[in-house]
Design a protein around this motif. Structure first.
Motif, short mmCIF file in Angstrom:
data_model
loop_
_atom_site.label_atom_id
_atom_site.label_comp_id
_atom_site.label_asym_id
_atom_site.label_seq_id
_atom_site.Cartn_x
_atom_site.Cartn_y
_atom_site.Cartn_z
N HIS A 188 0.83 -1.21 0.00
CA HIS A 188 0.00 0.00 0.00
C HIS A 188 0.87 1.26 0.00
O HIS A 188 0.56 2.24 -0.71
N TRP A 204 2.27 1.68 -3.51
CA TRP A 204 1.27 2.22 -4.43
C TRP A 204 1.08 3.72 -4.21
O TRP A 204 0.96 4.49 -5.16
N GLU A 205 1.10 4.17 -2.96
CA GLU A 205 0.97 5.60 -2.67
C GLU A 205 2.13 6.38 -3.28
O GLU A 205 1.94 7.44 -3.87
N ARG A 206 3.34 5.84 -3.16
CA ARG A 206 4.51 6.52 -3.74
C ARG A 206 4.44 6.54 -5.27
O ARG A 206 4.79 7.54 -5.89
N VAL A 207 4.01 5.46 -5.86
CA VAL A 207 3.89 5.41 -7.32
C VAL A 207 2.90 6.46 -7.79
O VAL A 207 3.15 7.16 -8.77
N GLN A 208 1.80 6.60 -7.09
CA GLN A 208 0.79 7.59 -7.50
C GLN A 208 1.32 9.01 -7.38
O GLN A 208 0.98 9.87 -8.18
N VAL A 209 2.17 9.28 -6.39
CA VAL A 209 2.76 10.61 -6.23
C VAL A 209 3.74 10.89 -7.35
O VAL A 209 3.79 11.99 -7.90
N GLU A 210 4.54 9.89 -7.70
CA GLU A 210 5.55 10.07 -8.75
C GLU A 210 4.87 10.21 -10.09
O GLU A 210 5.29 10.86 -10.97
#
Length: 99
Positions: free
Chosen positions: A90, A93-99
């Motif tokens: 989770h 996924w949060e970091r991927v969405q920010v990037e």
């Protein structure tokens, strides 16, 4: 995934995807790598030819020619700049969405 499943996906989704995006078959060149399920002449080659899909000849072992490989490399480098280790999928996924 094997060649039969891949062929079924092509039959079920490829033409509909082109139509959804308003793309013409005659203006489309289909690109796939040399994975055995992609090059199985028993299924894919014959079916693609029957559908009049133009196909791109793809050299073996050539990830540098595939634009998505560059995107994955860029994302991996950006995620590596974070100082804190991840505590699970989770957070990843949060970091991927920010990037």
């Amino acid at each position: 995934m094997d060649g039969d499943l891949y062929l079924q996906i092509l039959k079920d989704e490829l033409q509909q995807t082109l139509e959804y995006y308003g793309l013409n078959l005659s203006d489309t060149i289909f690109q796939q790598d040399n994975d055995p399920k992609h090059t199985c002449k028993k299924h894919q080659g014959d079916w693609l030819e029957e559908q009049d899909f133009g196909t791109m000849v793809w050299p073996a072992q050539s990830p540098d020619l595939n634009p998505i490989e560059h995107l994955w490399g860029c994302l991996k480098r950006r995620l590596a700049t974070h100082e804190n280790l991840l505590n699970g999928i989770h957070e990843l996924w949060e970091r991927v969405q920010v990037e």
